[in-house]
Design an enzyme around this catalytic site. Structure first.
Site, mmCIF file in Angstrom:
data_model
loop_
_atom_site.group_PDB
_atom_site.id
_atom_site.type_symbol
_atom_site.label_atom_id
_atom_site.label_comp_id
_atom_site.label_asym_id
_atom_site.label_seq_id
_atom_site.Cartn_x
_atom_site.Cartn_y
_atom_site.Cartn_z
ATOM 1 N N ALA A 10 0.926 -1.211 0.031
ATOM 2 C CA ALA A 10 0.011 -0.108 0.039
ATOM 3 C C ALA A 10 0.819 1.279 -0.127
ATOM 4 O O ALA A 10 1.678 1.471 0.754
ATOM 5 C CB ALA A 10 -0.901 0.188 1.404
ATOM 6 N N LEU A 12 2.531 3.569 -3.397
ATOM 7 C CA LEU A 12 3.793 3.303 -4.372
ATOM 8 C C LEU A 12 4.480 4.760 -4.766
ATOM 9 O O LEU A 12 4.431 5.133 -6.097
ATOM 10 C CB LEU A 12 2.972 2.881 -5.736
ATOM 11 C CG LEU A 12 2.620 1.516 -5.379
ATOM 12 C CD1 LEU A 12 1.656 0.745 -6.833
ATOM 13 C CD2 LEU A 12 3.415 0.520 -5.130
ATOM 14 N N LYS A 207 11.695 8.828 15.611
ATOM 15 C CA LYS A 207 12.772 7.927 15.484
ATOM 16 C C LYS A 207 13.451 7.396 16.838
ATOM 17 O O LYS A 207 13.717 6.276 17.327
ATOM 18 C CB LYS A 207 13.710 8.196 14.504
ATOM 19 C CG LYS A 207 13.228 8.236 12.903
ATOM 20 C CD LYS A 207 13.970 8.882 12.095
ATOM 21 C CE LYS A 207 13.582 9.104 10.842
ATOM 22 N NZ LYS A 207 14.246 9.961 9.825
#
Ligand code: HSE
Length: 438
Positions: A10, A12, A207
């Site tokens: 899912a 592109l 992160k």
């Protein structure tokens, strides 16, 4: 013969298209390493018509991410849409609840809903792999989750945002403006759709929250991260840092302290001789201080389609091999709540740049306010803009004063600088950059 792993992708965009290409071009290598083939059977994206330079003939086009996530033919759902909410959240949850494995590069989703998703993965037995979410091609998740399973971690820190490191590097090396460098980072595809997410430090914070959870066994919590971005960094800070033997980097730092786990993202002065200071451009680096071993530094490409796709495909290969690690390195019941160490109690050295009003008593006032807070000065430089000559107008122009302190506390620095401002001996706001020793 083992049946190939059937993958649904899912999203592109640059990364998704590169994943499709890698699976195709590396098919033999991947099959050799995983012991079975990997095949993209279905995809979905916002636009079907867009030219992507990859061959999607024979690949089914699912009507939406949710349909793809629950598609009976899909074993491994690859989420590359991004965003902390739907459709990514609903689709990943649905895939996990259906017992499928999920591979995602979505740091925002993991930083916000990581625990909920890991619970679903644990309950239904699928893998939840997210190597690409931090440091793109650098295998830092695997290093913390698996490679260092037997080693306690005291600190993990790094350059986790390619865009910021690229900007700071070019500002330092070429004397370019912040805006010019940001434009180039966007053109090269490093920056997020909204680049303030990069330059204000939020990308690094997400992160870091993921790394902290893996390092310390805490429940991932972005809200526990103190965040400052790089937009206040001026060329004179980069020059002064260089003169003093430092470089400025946007670091994410998670460290175990007596007061809890400190998680912070801010521009940081690092000694020029340190490994982290050598990391230039879009490159990322993560240093892990493990108990009983010297620090480990991993360096590599932290942004861009090819680097991110490399990690996504490695995660898919793990699913194909049948490897399933606990997403955050431990069963959910073993993860504990984060004890957030207050930033005011952060201890370290500080770089302070002030624009001092050039009249008798200014330096004494600054020194007094620092002394009142028991802050000891390691070095002090006053740089007269016209080389010390008397100002042409006869009126005292402000002069930059740069101070480096010995280790002190954040609240002491804040109190001292507030007092200096009240004394009206400086113009504008002080610039403060924390120093991280290696
Ligand atoms: N915008 C990110 C960066 C890309 O500059 O590092 C990968 O998260």
């Amino acid at each position: 013969m083992v049946a190939p792993l059937k993958v649904g992708i899912a999203g592109l965009g640059t990364v998704g298209a590169e994943v499709v290409r890698l699976i195709e071009t590396q098919a033999r290598v991947l099959a050799g390493r995983s012991g079975r083939g990997i095949r993209v059977v279905a995809v979905t994206a916002r636009s079907k018509a867009k030219k992507r330079g990859v061959d999607l003939r024979g690949v089914e086009w699912a009507k939406d991410p949710l349909a793809l996530a629950t598609h009976p033919e899909v074993d491994c759902f690859v989420e590359l849409m991004g965003g902390a909410g739907d459709p990514a959240l609903a689709a990943v949850e649905a895939a996990l609840n259906a017992g499928k494995s999920v591979v995602t590069a979505n740091k925002a989703l993991l930083a916000k809903h990581g625990i909920k998703l890991a619970k679903a993965a644990e309950k239904h037995g699928g893998a939840l792999n997210f190597e690409a979410a931090v440091g793109a091609a650098i295998p830092v998740i695997k290093t913390l989750r698996e490679g260092l399973a037997g080693t306690g971690v005291n600190r993990v820190y790094g350059i986790l945002n390619g865009t910021c490191n690229y900007i700071l590097t070019r500002m330092e090396q070429e004397g370019l403006s912040f805006a010019e460098c940001l434009k180039d980072a966007q053109r090269l595809g490093y920056a997020e759709a909204d680049p303030s997410f990069d330059v204000d430090g939020h990308d690094t914070a997400q992160k870091l929250a993921i790394l902290a959870s893996l390092a310390f066994g805490t429940k991932v919590a972005q809200s526990a991260v103190y965040v400052e971005g790089i937009s206040s960094i001026a060329p004179e800070d980069l020059r002064a840092a260089a003169d003093l033997g430092y470089r400025v980097k946007l670091l994410g730092v998670a460290v175990r302290t007596a007061k809890g786990i400190e998680q912070r993202v801010h521009p940081t002065m690092v000694p020029k001789s340190s490994s982290i200071a050598q990391v230039m451009g879009v490159t990322n680096a993560v240093t892990i201080d493990g108990e009983g071993i010297p620090p480990i530094t991993l360096v590599g490409p932290g942004a861009g389609g090819a680097a991110t796709a490399s990690a996504v495909v490695a995660d898919i290969a793990d699913v194909a091999r049948g490897i399933r690690a606990n997403p955050f390195g431990r069963p959910i019941s073993h993860l504990h709540d984060t004890t957030k160490a207050p930033m005011e109690r952060h201890e370290g050295g500080y770089y302070i740049r002030l624009l001092a009003r050039d009249f008798p008593g200014t330096a004494a006032a600054i020194a007094t306010r620092l002394a009142e807070q028991k802050i000891s000065i390691e070095s002090i430089v006053q740089r007269h803009p016209n080389g010390g000559a008397a100002p042409a107008t006869g009126k005292a122009a402000p002069v930059p004063v740069i101070l480096i302190t010995y280790a002190t506390h954040e609240d002491a620095v804040r109190r001292a600088l507030a007092a200096v401002q009240r004394d009206k001996v400086i113009s504008g706001r002080p610039q403060v950059i924390r120093i991280e020793k290696n």
